[in-house]
Design a protein around this motif. Structure first.
Motif, short mmCIF file in Angstrom:
data_model
loop_
_atom_site.label_atom_id
_atom_site.label_comp_id
_atom_site.label_asym_id
_atom_site.label_seq_id
_atom_site.Cartn_x
_atom_site.Cartn_y
_atom_site.Cartn_z
N THR A 1 0.84 -1.20 0.00
CA THR A 1 0.00 0.00 0.00
C THR A 1 0.88 1.25 0.00
O THR A 1 1.83 1.35 0.77
CB THR A 1 -0.94 0.02 1.22
N CYS B 1 -0.71 3.33 5.26
CA CYS B 1 -0.04 2.59 4.19
C CYS B 1 1.40 2.20 4.55
O CYS B 1 1.97 2.70 5.52
CB CYS B 1 -0.01 3.44 2.92
N ARG C 1 4.59 -2.96 8.33
CA ARG C 1 3.56 -1.92 8.43
C ARG C 1 3.21 -1.65 9.89
O ARG C 1 3.13 -0.50 10.33
CB ARG C 1 2.33 -2.35 7.65
#
Length: 326
Positions: A198, A217, A312
């Protein structure tokens, strides 16, 4: 008139515009809104012209550029950077939200999924077009549409690119009744679990949870003249000093421009803009963004889902700073 006086006049006009835009419109009010917008643009150009000829831009100058009505919006970048874009609609619960556009496309021949916050119609920036897109302020159904389709894209391991440009989520009563806060929180949770790469790109305003709901993201890019903040400078000034006219002071204190955000590790890369800003040349702005997007996609594409999610999660755990007192 000095730059300070022009700034004060812009703030007064923007307050008036906000009041007019939030109420039902008559044709006469629409004409007045358009007249005020033209005057704001004129004053902004005068200030920016003086700034560009006389030294460094202030954070509030960058705020005004981020809000410039002629900046490229999400659909401008989508049509300039991608091919075969096919828009999808609806949250399968309530309605379709025009403030968020979603769809599959191709970037340099590779399949990709796109989410974009949209402030007006493509190539149409009249008041009725801005009203149709709710001035880029998504409602719960917009966020639910976005996460529904991001999860669909993740099933097929399609990289997800999110164009962030909103003053914030829509604060109206009907949005609260339909669960605005829950929709934003749910999106952030589910974006942490997506099995696809992302990339979030701030192309104008990155306002509060309204931006984070589609911007949690793996990588965050910011165009040179954009902002990313928990509240607007005017809102911050109203809280701290009970005076929205102190917005310049608030903008400087909040560190909402790309450079301090990159230094803090919140943003990964700053994308330069053409000329005096992206509003001067949409095609050139897209061309400058293209290699940055390609670089980040290449870096993330080969990572397995487990590694993506691990990195992430670690990224967002690192953000922020706190002091423990004895």
């Amino acid at each position: 008139m000095s730059s300070t006086e022009k700034t004060a006049q812009i703030q007064a006009l923007e307050t008036q515009l906000t009041q007019l835009s939030s109420a039902p419109h008559t044709p006469e009010q629409d004409a007045e809104i358009r007249k005020l917008q033209v005057r704001v643009r004129e004053l902004q150009q005068e200030i920016l012209g003086a700034t560009n000829g006389g030294g460094e831009m202030t954070p509030m100058d960058r705020v005004r550029l981020a809000r410039h009505p002629e900046r490229p919006y999400a659909l401008d970048f989508i049509h300039l950077l991608f091919t075969d874009f096919h828009e999808l609609h609806g949250d399968r619960r309530f309605a379709d939200d025009p403030a968020i556009v979603c769809g599959f496309a191709r970037f340099e021949g590779e399949p990709i999924f796109i989410v974009g916050q949209q402030k007006a119609n493509y190539k149409q920036r009249k008041m009725e077009d801005r009203k149709y897109r709710n001035f880029g302020m998504p409602k719960p159904e917009g966020y639910r549409k976005a996460i529904r389709l991001m999860q669909m894209a993740a099933k097929f391991r399609r990289p997800i690119v999110s164009f962030i440009d909103t003053p914030g989520a829509y604060p109206g009563i009907e949005a609260e009744e339909r669960g605005q806060g829950e929709a934003i929180a749910r999106n952030i949770i589910e974006m942490m679990r997506l099995a696809s790469p992302t990339i979030g790109i701030i192309i104008g305003e990155g306002g509060s949870g309204g931006a984070l709901a589609v911007g949690a993201c793996d990588r965050i890019l910011m165009l040179e003249n954009t902002i990313y903040s928990v509240i607007s400078p005017e809102g911050c000034a109203s809280i701290l000093w009970r005076d929205a006219s102190q917005a310049d002071k608030a903008a400087a204190a909040m560190k909402i421009t790309p450079e301090p955000l990159k230094e803090a590790g919140i943003v990964d890369e700053i994308v330069p803009e053409p000329g005096e800003g992206a509003h001067t040349d949409h095609a050139a702005a897209a061309e400058l963004l293209k290699p940055y997007l390609a670089k980040q996609l290449e870096a993330l594409r080969g990572l397995p889902p487990e590694k993506l999610m691990e990195q992430r999660y670690a990224r967002y755990c690192r953000l922020g700073a706190f002091v423990v007192e004895d």
